[in-house]
Design a protein around this motif. Structure first.
Motif, PDB file in Angstrom:
ATOM      1  N   LYS A 214      45.845  20.598  15.088  1.00  0.00           N
ATOM      2  CA  LYS A 214      44.600  20.494  15.093  1.00  0.00           C
ATOM      3  C   LYS A 214      43.905  19.900  16.656  1.00  0.00           C
ATOM      4  N   ILE A 215      44.228  19.464  17.657  1.00  0.00           N
ATOM      5  CA  ILE A 215      44.074  19.152  18.960  1.00  0.00           C
ATOM      6  C   ILE A 215      43.525  20.231  19.668  1.00  0.00           C
ATOM      7  N   SER A 216      42.420  20.581  19.965  1.00  0.00           N
ATOM      8  CA  SER A 216      41.343  21.199  20.574  1.00  0.00           C
ATOM      9  C   SER A 216      41.712  21.522  21.986  1.00  0.00           C
ATOM     10  N   SER A 217      41.325  22.091  22.898  1.00  0.00           N
ATOM     11  CA  SER A 217      40.815  22.025  24.399  1.00  0.00           C
ATOM     12  C   SER A 217      39.211  21.984  24.740  1.00  0.00           C
ATOM     13  N   SER A 218      39.249  21.198  26.155  1.00  0.00           N
ATOM     14  CA  SER A 218      38.129  21.272  26.533  1.00  0.00           C
ATOM     15  C   SER A 218      38.022  21.128  28.097  1.00  0.00           C
ATOM     16  N   HIS A 219      37.457  22.734  28.873  1.00  0.00           N
ATOM     17  CA  HIS A 219      37.474  22.343  30.470  1.00  0.00           C
ATOM     18  C   HIS A 219      39.511  22.172  30.858  1.00  0.00           C
ATOM     19  N   GLY A 220      40.294  22.797  29.348  1.00  0.00           N
ATOM     20  CA  GLY A 220      41.669  23.210  30.080  1.00  0.00           C
ATOM     21  C   GLY A 220      42.234  22.212  29.606  1.00  0.00           C
ATOM     22  N   PHE A 221      42.117  21.546  29.086  1.00  0.00           N
ATOM     23  CA  PHE A 221      42.899  19.490  29.122  1.00  0.00           C
ATOM     24  C   PHE A 221      42.008  19.621  27.083  1.00  0.00           C
ATOM     25  N   ALA A 222      43.695  19.312  26.449  1.00  0.00           N
ATOM     26  CA  ALA A 222      43.613  18.388  25.379  1.00  0.00           C
ATOM     27  C   ALA A 222      43.148  17.627  25.051  1.00  0.00           C
TER      28      ALA A 222
END
Length: 424
Positions: A214-222
């Motif tokens: 359940k690792i999310s992404s932010s601005h295209g990066f995990a």
């Protein structure tokens, strides 16, 4: 407790590395040992750091971007690059897959009196059932347990009379024969050890692992931690190390046995297993035990590698078709992904049923893998050096050095092979 935690963190890297020794890979290694004895053992040691470097880049791409390599290529380099790579990958994987099914069925018939057609249908059914019906977590656990079959080949070296000093000498001191056959086989070994399907599979599986955690992404990066990256590197190292231990053991074992008895041609991995029985000595029934162990390894590693061959093709083609992909999805939610997997496996089955001579194409497929790997490695190096794509996780100096060495050596090996064919 620490040991259990350590093994729990092994996954994509371990499975990718061990799957490299599928029955067609075993046949390629066996052919090397039969033709040249210990003459190509040095290449196994050479390839180890190169495999580790390239596969670590692929794993890092998947973990950092939360998507597979095919998706990255499509987004940044377009379908003009992805289309030929995806279809060449599908072709080479399906040939390998068909040959693997045939080798597994033949190996089973060496152990128990069963018709090879029954064996083919049995293994095809089990593989497709597991892929379609087991949830991702359970399926990965099954693949991890199948990795234990890698141990059968190093064990075999202690059954035969192994000249350890000679084996080790040839491992550390190159013994090169300048002939078309030698460079053809060397290119095949590169192709079967550093294979395009491994790049696609490991990157995609690291993205799947992110979903599991359940690792999310932010601005295209995990949003990954250093602990996650270090775990990934250890997992990858262990997988590639055991992969090459297996490759080295098979070449040495066949060099000790078949090569020294004048058997220089191996059609299938099952042929190698069968040929071992009458010539292995060491203790009572040593030949039978060697055949039994070799055959079990073919079956176990085939059950591990065939799904990976089929699924890696599905990852590439599903992305190309703009369809949902991933083992995390149920079959009804990713129909095209699972359909491609099923079609690839069934084509492999029908190739055997139609008695198409897959074996002659095996080493050629390995050579194709080597050639297809070249543009893929080039693109992987471009991706992992692009700060816009990888951010702070772009390549360091050592990764670049090993990556470009891999590219150059595979290119040189391919060129020498073609040169020796046309000008020797």
């Amino acid at each position: 407790m620490k040991r259990n935690k350590f093994f729990r963190h092994l996954g994509p890297g371990l499975i990718t590395g061990i799957s490299d020794n599928d029955p067609s890979g075993i046949a390629t290694c066996a052919q090397s040992g039969a033709k040249f004895g210990f003459g190509q053992l040095w290449s196994v040691l050479l390839m180890l750091p190169l495999m580790i470097a390239i596969q670590e880049m692929c794993a890092r791409i998947g973990a950092v971007k939360n998507r597979g390599i095919s998706s990255i290529i499509k987004k940044h380099y377009g379908n003009k690059i992805l289309i030929p790579l995806a279809f060449l990958l599908f072709t080479a994987n399906t040939i390998n897959l068909g040959a693997d099914l045939g080798a597994m069925s033949a190996a089973l018939s060496l152990l128990i009196p069963v018709n090879q057609l029954i064996g083919l249908i049995f293994f095809t059914g089990i593989i497709l059932f597991c892929i379609i019906y087991f949830p991702y977590k359970r399926y990965v656990q099954i693949l991890k347990w199948l990795c234990l079959f890698i141990l059968v080949y190093p064990i075999s070296l202690f059954i035969v009379r192994t000249p350890w000093l000679e084996v080790l000498k040839n491992t550390f001191v190159p013994n090169i024969t300048f002939s078309s056959e030698y460079f053809f086989m060397l290119t095949a070994l590169f192709g079967t050890s550093i294979s395009p399907y491994m790049f696609i599979w490991e990157a995609s599986q690291e993205a799947e692992e992110n979903r599991k955690m359940k690792i999310s992404s932010s601005h295209g990066f995990a949003q990954i931690s250093n602990i996650r990256l270090n775990s990934l590197k250890k997992d990858n190292f262990i997988g590639m190390f055991f992969s090459q231990i297996c490759t080295w053991s098979i070449i040495a074992l066949i060099g000790i046995t078949l090569h020294t008895h004048g058997i220089s041609n191996i059609n299938t991995a099952a042929d190698a297993a069968k040929a071992l029985e009458p010539i292995v000595d060491g203790f009572p029934y040593a030949g039978y035990v060697a055949k039994l162990i070799f055959s079990l390894g073919i079956i176990g590693l085939g059950l591990l590698s065939i799904p990976i061959l089929a699924v890696s093709s599905a990852y590439a083609l599903a992305v190309l078709l703009n369809r949902r992909s991933g083992l995390f999805h149920k079959c009804k939610n990713a129909r095209y992904f699972y359909l491609i997997t099923i079609v690839s496996t069934l084509i492999g089955l029908f190739m055997n049923l139609l008695q198409i001579n897959l074996i002659k194409g095996l080493i050629i497929a390995a050579v194709i893998n080597c050639i297809v790997a070249l543009p893929l490695i080039f693109i992987i190096l471009l991706i992992t050096n692009n700060k816009q794509i990888m951010g702070e996780y772009k390549n360091k100096l050592l990764s670049n050095v090993l990556g470009w060495i891999t590219f150059l050596l595979m290119a040189i090996s391919s060129l020498l092979m073609f040169y020796s064919f046309f000008f020797s």
